[in-house]
Design an enzyme around this catalytic site. Structure first.
Site, PDB file in Angstrom:
ATOM      1  N   HIS A   1      -0.826  -2.802  11.339  1.00  0.00           N
ATOM      2  CA  HIS A   1       0.532  -2.542  11.835  1.00  0.00           C
ATOM      3  C   HIS A   1       0.407  -2.031  13.267  1.00  0.00           C
ATOM      4  O   HIS A   1      -0.708  -1.931  13.815  1.00  0.00           O
ATOM      5  CB  HIS A   1       1.238  -1.524  10.928  1.00  0.00           C
TER       6      HIS A   1
ATOM      7  N   GLY B   1      -6.878   7.353  14.888  1.00  0.00           N
ATOM      8  CA  GLY B   1      -5.486   7.775  14.966  1.00  0.00           C
ATOM      9  C   GLY B   1      -5.234   9.183  14.447  1.00  0.00           C
ATOM     10  O   GLY B   1      -5.781   9.572  13.416  1.00  0.00           O
TER      11      GLY B   1
ATOM     12  N   MET C   1       3.700   4.899  10.375  1.00  0.00           N
ATOM     13  CA  MET C   1       3.227   3.587   9.912  1.00  0.00           C
ATOM     14  C   MET C   1       1.956   3.763   9.101  1.00  0.00           C
ATOM     15  O   MET C   1       1.084   4.575   9.444  1.00  0.00           O
ATOM     16  CB  MET C   1       2.977   2.666  11.095  1.00  0.00           C
TER      17      MET C   1
ATOM     18  N   ALA D   1      -4.597  -4.829   6.794  1.00  0.00           N
ATOM     19  CA  ALA D   1      -3.142  -4.697   6.587  1.00  0.00           C
ATOM     20  C   ALA D   1      -2.566  -4.013   7.834  1.00  0.00           C
ATOM     21  O   ALA D   1      -1.925  -2.964   7.764  1.00  0.00           O
ATOM     22  CB  ALA D   1      -2.809  -3.937   5.317  1.00  0.00           C
TER      23      ALA D   1
ATOM     24  N   SER E   1      -0.605   1.302   6.143  1.00  0.00           N
ATOM     25  CA  SER E   1      -0.758   0.070   5.358  1.00  0.00           C
ATOM     26  C   SER E   1      -0.149   0.247   3.974  1.00  0.00           C
ATOM     27  O   SER E   1       0.398  -0.694   3.399  1.00  0.00           O
ATOM     28  CB  SER E   1      -2.242  -0.273   5.215  1.00  0.00           C
TER      29      SER E   1
ATOM     30  N   GLN F   1     -14.735   5.309  -0.284  1.00  0.00           N
ATOM     31  CA  GLN F   1     -13.851   6.404   0.122  1.00  0.00           C
ATOM     32  C   GLN F   1     -12.603   6.508  -0.757  1.00  0.00           C
ATOM     33  O   GLN F   1     -11.749   7.358  -0.527  1.00  0.00           O
ATOM     34  CB  GLN F   1     -13.446   6.267   1.593  1.00  0.00           C
TER      35      GLN F   1
ATOM     36  N   HIS G   1      -2.331   0.619  14.201  1.00  0.00           N
ATOM     37  CA  HIS G   1      -3.670   0.063  14.464  1.00  0.00           C
ATOM     38  C   HIS G   1      -3.699  -0.614  15.836  1.00  0.00           C
ATOM     39  O   HIS G   1      -4.654  -0.460  16.600  1.00  0.00           O
ATOM     40  CB  HIS G   1      -4.027  -1.005  13.419  1.00  0.00           C
TER      41      HIS G   1
END
Ligand code: AMP
Length: 281
Positions: free
Chosen positions: A34, A149, A186, A32, A188, A61, A37
């Site tokens: 964006h 990130g 941002m 998914a 997902s 997870q 990523h």
């Protein structure tokens, strides 16, 4: 871009590429995709001869079955985005391929204090699952450079600790958080927000910017309280708003005005849980 679904085929391909002296950059994801990523993919492809990404929604997870079931999947768009932005290899394994013997992990990762606070406290078992899948992926891809990130601040610390304690020789490069024009980080999970929730979600980054502007040395609990009240008044359920030391994540009630600190937030917009963070000084 070459898509691999089997571990053996991917690792023997990478082994051959490494023999040619190519540096390997790796950015694992749950899909998914964006621009957050994609920023990792672009960072990797500018500094490595071969960029590998993975899409795997890792069941181990998720501490909440509903969150796992509703995790967005947009494979065709993801493949297109990766291809356009310099990804060379996509690894897309099935759950059976990753966990042929079931989910139980014989290893326990000793994360110490990191697992007892914030995401560790509110999502029991989450970081063990993250370590399980990241450790597995790293041993398959064996990259020189790993791209992750800052959006997942505590996860970055956990992954660094995993790499350190398992003595893997991998550089970790942390990319800054990519935001929507209104400030929302941002994610997902943003795809799951309805219009009303999406409008409210901007308040998360607003309170982080507010804390950054208002923070002063001394007692900081009242500032956090104001931030929580601001979100609660909007009907946003707050798991936590915390201010912690940037390097060890020690949660602070008082700040000496000097040591580097970070504000972290985890909230629910109805069913959707979102996190964000901001370095304050
Ligand atoms: P995920 O697919 O959510 O597991 O994220 C895969 C990687 O992308 C992780 O290293 C995340 O920290 C990173 N990431 C997610 N959102 C963002 C963002 N808004 N900006 C930069 N990196 C991000």
């Amino acid at each position: 871009m070459i898509v691999f679904k089997k571990i053996k085929e991917l690792s023997s391909f990478i082994e051959e590429e490494k023999k040619k002296g190519k540096s390997i950059g790796f950015a694992p994801t749950m899909g998914a995709l964006h621009d957050g990523h994609i920023s990792l993919i672009i960072n990797s492809s500018t500094s490595n001869r071969l960029t590998v990404s993975s899409i795997f929604v890792n069941p181990t997870q998720f501490n909440n079955a509903n969150d796992f079931d509703k995790y967005p999947i947009t494979i065709e768009k993801d493949i297109d985005l990766l291809e356009k932005n310099g990804c060379d290899i996509l690894f897309m394994p099935t759950v059976k391929e990753m966990y042929p013997n079931g989910f139980v992990n014989p290893l326990h990762y000793n994360l110490g204090y990191l697992e007892t606070v914030l995401e560790g406290k509110y999502r029991p078992g989450h970081f063990q699952g993250v370590c399980q899948v990241v450790h597995h992926l790293l041993s398959i891809v064996q990259p020189h450079n790993l791209y992750i990130g800052q959006k997942d601040y505590q996860q970055c610390m956990v992954i660094k600790k995993l790499i350190e304690t398992t003595h893997l020789n991998i550089n970790v490069i942390i990319g800054s958080t990519v935001r929507e024009p209104d400030g929302l980080a941002m994610s997902s999970r943003n795809m799951r927000l309805n219009n009303e929730e999406r409008k409210k979600a901007v308040k998360i980054s607003e309170v982080l910017f507010f804390i950054k502007k208002e923070i002063k040395s001394g007692y900081i609990e009242d500032l956090k309280e104001r931030a929580v009240n601001y979100l609660s008044a909007e009907g946003i359920k707050v798991d936590y708003i915390a201010i912690a030391t940037a390097d060890t994540l020690e949660v602070l009630e008082n700040w000496d005005g000097k040591c580097p600190i970070v504000a972290l937030a985890a909230v629910y917009l109805n069913e959707v849980r979102l996190i964000d963070n901001m370095l304050l000084n």
